[in-house]
Write an enzyme that holds these catalytic residues in place. Structure first.
Site, short mmCIF file in Angstrom:
data_model
loop_
_atom_site.label_atom_id
_atom_site.label_comp_id
_atom_site.label_asym_id
_atom_site.label_seq_id
_atom_site.Cartn_x
_atom_site.Cartn_y
_atom_site.Cartn_z
N GLU A 43 0.81 -1.22 0.00
CA GLU A 43 0.00 0.00 0.00
C GLU A 43 0.84 1.28 0.00
OE1 GLU A 43 -0.63 -2.60 1.93
OE2 GLU A 43 -2.73 -3.17 1.75
N PHE A 105 -11.02 -7.49 13.98
CA PHE A 105 -9.90 -7.97 13.16
C PHE A 105 -9.57 -6.93 12.09
CE2 PHE A 105 -8.52 -10.27 9.27
CZ PHE A 105 -7.27 -10.63 9.72
N GLN A 106 -8.30 -6.59 11.97
CA GLN A 106 -7.82 -5.59 11.02
C GLN A 106 -8.48 -4.23 11.22
OE1 GLN A 106 -7.83 -7.27 6.99
NE2 GLN A 106 -5.72 -7.92 7.31
N LYS A 155 -17.13 -1.38 6.34
CA LYS A 155 -17.53 -2.37 5.34
C LYS A 155 -19.04 -2.37 5.08
CE LYS A 155 -17.39 -7.20 4.12
NZ LYS A 155 -16.96 -8.56 4.40
N MET A 463 24.28 9.10 1.82
CA MET A 463 24.17 10.33 2.59
C MET A 463 24.54 10.09 4.05
SD MET A 463 23.61 13.49 2.03
CE MET A 463 22.45 14.06 0.79
#
Lengths: 555, 206
Positions: A43, A105-106, A155, A463
């Site tokens: 993502e 969940f999640q 959802k 760097m």
């Protein structure tokens, strides 16, 4: 509802990754053939792609993640957009309403998490509210000072039936960006410029987002004011223009830093006087009077006291200032900067048998005749790409400035290529930075995108090594980095790759990559210990800019 | 909690500011404001939220320690929040700052009268009384409430609850988003069957 809203807002591309709670949306996706969904591999990649898409096109970028980890993986990308003010709409699913707040969940409280890194965010609790939330979100993201907006949808709200009502008019009483600029202040700015002997314009990202290159050129030419840019402002003013004096800051050009330090009037346009650009605040040119033009009132006076504040859209404000200023003659001042530039050229590349990274960038510039769009990661390669390529067209350089997000280059280049299918896109990658989102190579293959990847491979987090060498007594701690064989890896994805080991091969490899129609990876084995110069050490002022030391020049 | 920050005429002392923010009455708006203050390092001395005169808008009164951050930045950053409709700094105005406190203090037959005398001086109300305690309710600026607390301390304060400051500017000036038009007010009066003449509306009595 969500997709219908996107379609009405003219969205044709989105970058996302499915998951349990967004499946209802994915279920309806085939009904919207006008929206191309790009399946990413992480993502974070989706958020950077949306960002790259926005930066390349000037339009809204859209990314999508599922609840929980899907949403939190977007966070780095959203913050990148936030710091650089780019219009990105992040969509996330969340657990069903009955589970919200019960650690389902999640589940992640993504609206809470993103409060301080979005311009605004929404948790939509009714399907009937989706169109209004989407419309407001797009409006807020793309107007005023652009920025990311997140819309989180549980959802069961996706699944709920409701009538689609599209609000034609929005009334946001708490959001009314000022665009015109105050006439009195504009006159005062013009008067101050007329009196100035050594004025300088510092042009920022806002000039690019305000699409005000032409207006800026007109002002600079009429009043004969030299223009330097911030790092993100690169390409906002054509670098081949006679009044262009590069960019300032920690790794900016010596003469740009000196000019900013010697100026009597500093005109900041669409920029935010950031510490990387201005050096130590309290010692930045104490004699300069500051004119600050920005669309965000909160930027004015944040870091420096401002003599003339102008809140407005640069594209509207600049022509008004141009109308009021007198034709200027500033030969002495321009000659002074020219002379500093002659004495301290900053961009001279020394003769060397080694494959100097600066040489690679310059060769790329010459081979592409300055017409490619360059996307960078973060680190030494980013600075070299900013210094040794010259940018004349707005949006030609795409880079994570404010947040400095490593791993930005590949996904942002993918987003840019999606937005501009006919442009030549080069991702200039650090060997460390590239590995942070290396998985997105799969997307190049999926979508058949001809992005050219140039890895600046010096075997170090360069760097970090440079800082450890200069400020930590060469205590090289965790900066050497073992790498996969990038060519074999590309090969595994089905991407062509070339390893470039000697200086002589550089132009040939670039030619070959340009002729090749698909994605290609070039692994440049650059000189291992080259440093980025000039440099303003962290916490020093612009006047203390250091140039490349003699012993390094002799290498 | 809040400390004494006003002098007798209600003007804030240097360093502390009374900021009124008119905000959309939406979920999460308090968190947005609080999170902004934390993120930018501004110090909240007290924050009070309640409904405003207009439906859908809440009024937050925030006492800010202005030494930590320039008050102008506080205002501008607040304005950046989409849900914030209007921000006013009342510190340079003649304003009426008020706070309410409930104080539960130990009391017995011997000292109850003394306590009532003290309450009288501070114009505090006794809102509950029991054999071993009483609850005083006091309204005033912070100095007054601090003063009462100091007087009550020797008797034993069992519980103390203060609201934080709310404030309003004196005179006709307001810090509202937009005032109700006189026309609307006239309608309300007419609906109630009251005769309306002249423009001096609304009346205090008919």
């Amino acid at each position: 509802m969500v997709l219908e809203s996107l379609e009405r807002e003219g969205v044709d591309t989105m970058f996302g990754y499915p998951g349990g709670v967004v499946l209802p949306l994915y279920d309806t996706l085939p009904q919207f053939p006008g929206i191309r969904h790009v399946l990413v591999r992480h993502e974070q990649g989706a958020a950077h792609m949306a960002d790259g898409y926005a930066r390349a096109s000037g339009r809204l970028g859209v990314c999508l993640g599922t609840s929980g980890p899907g949403a939190t993986n977007l966070v780095t990308g959203i913050t990148t957009s936030w710091m650089d003010s780019t219009p990105v709409l992040a969509l996330t699913g969340n657990v069903a309403r009955t589970l919200l707040g019960r650690d389902g969940f999640q589940e992640a409280d993504i609206t809470g998490i993103t409060h301080s890194i979005t311009k605004h965010n929404y948790l939509v609790m009714q399907a009937s509210e989706i169109p209004l939330a989407m419309r407001e979100a797009v409006h807020i993201a793309t107007t005023g000072r652009p920025g990311p907006v997140l819309v989180d949808i549980p959802k069961d709200v996706f699944q709920e039936e409701a009538e689609f009502y599209w609000p034609e008019h929005l009334s946001l009483r708490g959001y009314k960006p000022t665009t015109e600029g105050h006439d009195g202040m504009i006159k005062r700015a013009a008067a101050l410029i007329d009196q100035a002997k050594r004025p300088i314009i510092i042009a920022g990202h806002g000039v690019i987002w305000g699409e005000a290159q032409k207006e800026l050129v007109e002002l600079a030419e009429k009043a004969q004011i030299p223009v330097i840019t911030t790092f993100l402002g690169i390409s906002g003013f054509p670098e081949n223009h006679v009044l262009s004096y590069g960019w300032l800051g920690m790794h900016g050009m010596f003469y740009a830093n000196m000019a900013a330090d010697a100026a009597d009037v500093v005109i900041g346009i669409g920029m935010r006087f950031d510490d990387r650009a201005m050096g130590r605040f309290k010692d930045f040119n104490p004699n300069a009077k500051i004119v600050h033009i920005d669309i965000d009132p909160a930027e004015i006076g944040k870091n420096f006291a401002t003599a003339v504040p102008i809140v407005g859209d640069v594209k509207r404000v600049l022509p008004k200032i141009t109308d009021h200023v007198q034709h200027g003659v500033r030969t002495d001042w321009l000659r002074w900067i020219d002379q500093v530039r002659e004495e301290h050229p900053s961009l001279h590349i020394r003769e060397s048998r080694r494959m100097l990274p600066q040489y690679v960038v310059r060769t790329l510039y010459e081979e592409t005749q300055g017409n490619a769009t360059i996307v960078t990661g973060v680190g030494q390669h980013q600075m070299w790409a900013g210094q040794h390529y010259f940018y004349n067209k707005p949006r030609q350089l795409i880079s994570s400035g404010g947040l400095g997000t490593m791993g930005f280059e590949l996904p942002a280049a993918i987003g840019a290529q999606m937005a501009l299918p006919n442009e030549e896109i080069w991702a200039i990658c650090g060997d460390g930075s590239f590995q942070m989102n290396i998985q997105e190579m799969a997307v190049l293959v999926d979508e058949g995108l001809p992005v050219k990847m140039a890895i600046f491979n010096n075997g170090y987090l360069g760097m970090i090594r440079q800082w450890q060498q200069l400020f930590y007594d060469k205590n090289y701690s965790s900066c050497g980095i073992t790498q996969p064989d990038f060519c074999k890896l590309a090969d595994a994805y089905g991407i062509r790759a070339l390893r470039v080991e000697t200086k002589a091969e550089v132009p040939l490899a670039i030619k070959e990559a340009r002729e090749y129609k698909g994605p290609i990876l070039l692994d440049f084995q650059i000189d291992q210990e080259e440093n980025v110069w000039p440099m303003v050490p962290a916490g020093a002022s612009l006047a203390e800019t250091i140039e490349q030391p003699a012993e390094e020049l002799a290498r | 909690m809040s400390t004494a920050t006003t002098n007798s005429n209600g003007r804030a002392r240097a360093g502390s500011h009374t900021v009124v923010a008119i905000v959309e009455d939406k979920p999460g708006v308090l968190m947005r404001v609080a999170s902004l203050f934390r993120r930018r390092g501004f110090n909240i001395e007290s924050l009070t939220v309640g409904h405003s005169e207009e439906k859908g808008l809440s009024r937050m009164t925030i006492l800010v320690d202005g030494e930590g951050a320039p008050i102008e930045q506080v205002e501008k950053q607040l304005y950046k929040l989409i849900d914030v409709v209007k921000v006013s700094d009342l510190s340079n105005e003649e304003m009426i700052p008020r706070e309410l406190a409930l104080i539960k203090v130990r009391a017995n037959n011997v000292n109850r009268h003394e306590l009532l005398d003290i309450a009288n001086v501070f114009r505090a109300d006794v809102v509950d009384i029991a054999t071993s305690s009483l609850i005083l309710q006091v309204v005033g600026d912070e100095t007054k409430i601090d003063g009462l607390i100091k007087m009550l301390e020797p008797y034993g304060i069992r519980e103390l609850s203060r609201t934080g400051r709310i404030a309003m500017v004196r005179g006709a000036k307001t810090t509202t988003v937009h005032e109700r038009e006189p026309e609307k007010i006239r309608e309300i009066h007419e609906r109630a069957g009251r005769r309306v003449e002249g423009r001096e509306l609304p009346f205090s009595s008919d």
